[in-house]
Design a protein around this motif. Structure first.
Motif, short mmCIF file in Angstrom:
data_model
loop_
_atom_site.label_atom_id
_atom_site.label_comp_id
_atom_site.label_asym_id
_atom_site.label_seq_id
_atom_site.Cartn_x
_atom_site.Cartn_y
_atom_site.Cartn_z
N ASN A 75 0.89 -1.18 0.05
CA ASN A 75 0.04 -0.08 -0.18
C ASN A 75 0.95 1.13 0.11
O ASN A 75 0.48 2.15 -0.74
CB ASN A 75 -0.93 0.02 1.22
CG ASN A 75 -2.00 -1.05 1.00
OD1 ASN A 75 -2.47 -1.49 0.05
ND2 ASN A 75 -2.14 -1.56 2.20
N SER A 76 1.88 1.46 0.76
CA SER A 76 2.71 2.48 0.98
C SER A 76 3.92 2.58 0.14
O SER A 76 4.44 3.40 -0.35
CB SER A 76 3.29 2.59 2.52
OG SER A 76 4.03 1.56 2.63
N ALA A 282 1.21 -7.14 -4.03
CA ALA A 282 -0.02 -6.26 -4.00
C ALA A 282 -1.32 -7.34 -3.61
O ALA A 282 -1.23 -8.57 -4.02
CB ALA A 282 -0.36 -5.31 -4.85
#
Length: 307
Positions: A75-76, A282
């Motif tokens: 996510n980051s 992911a």
């Protein structure tokens, strides 16, 4: 509005080039996402290896010479240190229960590591009373049990621990049962087995013989044994992964992709001397995560990876 200086423009160009790398990707079947480019996530490592995805889509990978395992947050897009002192882990793979399996060749062992605490535990230390050569890559079967390759790559840090001569009679592939009570060889006729991955239905196993420059395909039996050895392609591989279409991703000179019939359908150049390993990351499993020398890269794909 102030016009940017030449220095600022040059710096901006360098930063862009460092983070997004345009490469002449050969893609016959459209497996790469439209307009996608290879992106360098981070460099500065010694030698990256063993990427493995957890349920949340985060990828754990090793910096083998520095004896560390890192975690890439999908996510980051940030990388953080997960574990230091990891038995010189190389290949990694997650079990369905979230336990991380690591091919730890400091003492020629196979480890399991708690994903939450980072606590490690040896699950294989020898075979028939003798040290393994140095477990390299691992794949966990959906029904339980796991396969790992045991080539021989003599390490400088073995000095003082043991000699560099193999105690085993060859370089083999092993199966460890889910309850950890059975360990046996399933392939004993390979030159230098390395990359290993299976299909999500648990019926087919691919093993790369990097020493013979070949990748083999096997049928997996209920008891863990392998049958029907078939040549898949005339190329070896360091690490491997597979997507939902059955396409197999091999590494070494960048990433080379073969369809399930063994026909080459894509080549992804990576600007490093060696590409060691690859997996899908992911939450949607559509980001190809690539470990290559001192860097890690990502590339958006059209199809999902399997886990």
């Amino acid at each position: 509005m102030n016009k940017p200086s030449k220095t600022a423009l040059a710096l901006s160009a360098l930063l862009f080039a460092a983070s997004s790398l345009f490469a002449q990707i050969e893609d016959k079947k459209g497996i790469v996402a439209k307009g996608a480019e290879l992106v360098k996530v981070q460099d500065g490592f010694s030698f990256t290896e063993g990427p493995a995805i957890n349920r949340m889509g985060d990828v754990f990978f090793t910096d083998q010479p520095n004896d560390k395992i890192y975690r890439w947050n999908s996510n980051s897009n940030q990388i953080t240190l997960f574990k230091e002192g990891a038995g010189r882990s190389n290949g990694l793979y997650f079990q369905l229960d979230g336990t991380l399996i690591a091919a730890a060749d400091l003492n020629n062992e196979l480890w399991e590591i708690d994903q939450n605490t980072g606590e490690g535990k040896v699950i294989v230390s020898s075979f028939r009373g003798k040290k393994l050569n140095g477990p390299n890559d691992v794949w966990v079967r959906p029904k339980g049990g796991l396969y790992f390759t045991d080539p021989l790559y003599p390490r400088d840090y073995w000095e003082g621990i043991r000699g560099k001569e193999a105690e085993q009679d060859g370089k083999h592939v092993y199966f460890l049962s889910a309850d950890r009570t059975e360990l046996f060889r399933v392939a004993e006729d390979l030159t230098q087995p390395n990359g290993i991955v299976g299909t999500p239905d648990g019926k087919t196993l691919y093993v790369a013989d990097i020493g013979a420059k070949k990748t083999w395909k096997y049928d997996i039996q209920e008891d863990g044994y392998l049958t029907n050895k078939t040549l898949f392609c005339e190329m070896g591989s360091d690490g491997m992964t597979i997507d939902e279409r059955g396409n197999l991703y091999l590494t070494g000179n960048g990433v080379t992709v073969f369809d399930k019939s063994g026909e080459q359908i894509a080549h992804i150049p990576v600007p490093e001397n060696w590409t060691a390993n690859v997996c899908f990351g992911a939450l949607d499993r559509k980001t190809l995560f690539i470990t290559a020398m001192g860097s890690v890269y990502t590339l958006k794909m059209k199809y999902r990876g399997v886990w």
